[in-house]
Write a protein that holds these residues in place. Structure first.
Motif, PDB file in Angstrom:
ATOM      1  N   ALA A  67       0.831  -1.206   0.000  1.00 17.04           N
ATOM      2  CA  ALA A  67       0.000   0.000   0.000  1.00 17.04           C
ATOM      3  C   ALA A  67       0.866   1.256   0.000  1.00 17.04           C
ATOM      4  N   VAL A 100      -1.836  -4.579  -2.054  1.00 13.41           N
ATOM      5  CA  VAL A 100      -2.891  -4.066  -2.925  1.00 13.41           C
ATOM      6  C   VAL A 100      -3.373  -5.207  -3.806  1.00 13.41           C
ATOM      7  N   VAL A 120      -7.277  -3.318  -0.701  1.00 15.35           N
ATOM      8  CA  VAL A 120      -6.095  -3.828  -0.001  1.00 15.35           C
ATOM      9  C   VAL A 120      -6.476  -5.030   0.853  1.00 15.35           C
TER      10      VAL A 120
END
Length: 194
Positions: A67, A100, A120
């Motif tokens: 992320a 992700v 996510v």
């Protein structure tokens, strides 16, 4: 902010453009006919300035990255409104190490002021370390160290008690090097005792 500045500038410019009647200064002692002044109406045209929002291309290879890396890449492109969504569909503030799974609009163009939804998932915990020893319920206490026995002495043999006495080994006891039953005539475990 830019629009407010432009409006303020236009208002200031229009205020400066209005005409005011001129003051007439009469010389002393002379009569001057009154002057006539005419004013012309001014029109102010307001133009709005709209900022141009550029489109950016969202990379298609964002799935599988952390992320933190995806956030950095998208912000570098000029995208500022990023929303993170968990697998159950709720909006979350992810840990930078989350993975992700997908980005809405990946591989296509989007306006820089668009809301970008990033799905996510928490990373899987690392597998526990493998152990090779078997655990027992009641482990045995460690054994105390055993005293080290002295190395066996070289085997000695005495033909008779005179040889044992000459070697300084008389009397010879059972278990000692050189003891033999031929040296112990009475069988009490001590040879060459006299």
């Amino acid at each position: 902010m830019r629009i407010l500045c432009a409006v303020a500038l236009l208002l200031f410019a229009s205020a400066c453009a209005t005409t005011t009647p001129a003051r007439i200064v009469e010389p002393v002692g002379q009569a001057v006919p009154p002057a006539t002044t005419t004013t012309t109406p001014t029109t102010t045209t307001m133009t709005s300035i709209t900022p141009v929002v550029q489109s950016v291309s969202i990379p298609a290879d964002l799935a599988g990255k952390t992320a933190a890396k995806v956030d950095q890449d998208l912000r570098a492109l000029g995208l500022t409104i990023l929303r993170y969504v968990s697998p159950d569909g709720t909006q979350v503030l992810p840990d930078p190490t989350w993975t992700v799974t997908s980005v809405d609009g990946a591989g296509s163009a989007a306006r820089a002021d668009s809301v970008i939804y990033i799905k996510v998932n928490k990373p899987a915990p690392p597998p526990p370390p493998k152990t090779t020893t078997k655990a027992t319920l009641n482990p045995a206490p460690p054994k105390p160290p055993q005293p080290v026995a002295p190395p066996p002495a070289a085997a000695a043999y005495y033909k008779n008690c005179a040889a044992a006495k000459a070697a300084g080994a008389a009397p010879v006891r059972r278990g000692q090097p050189g003891y033999g039953s031929h040296l112990d005539r009475d069988g009490d475990g001590i040879g060459c005792e006299r």
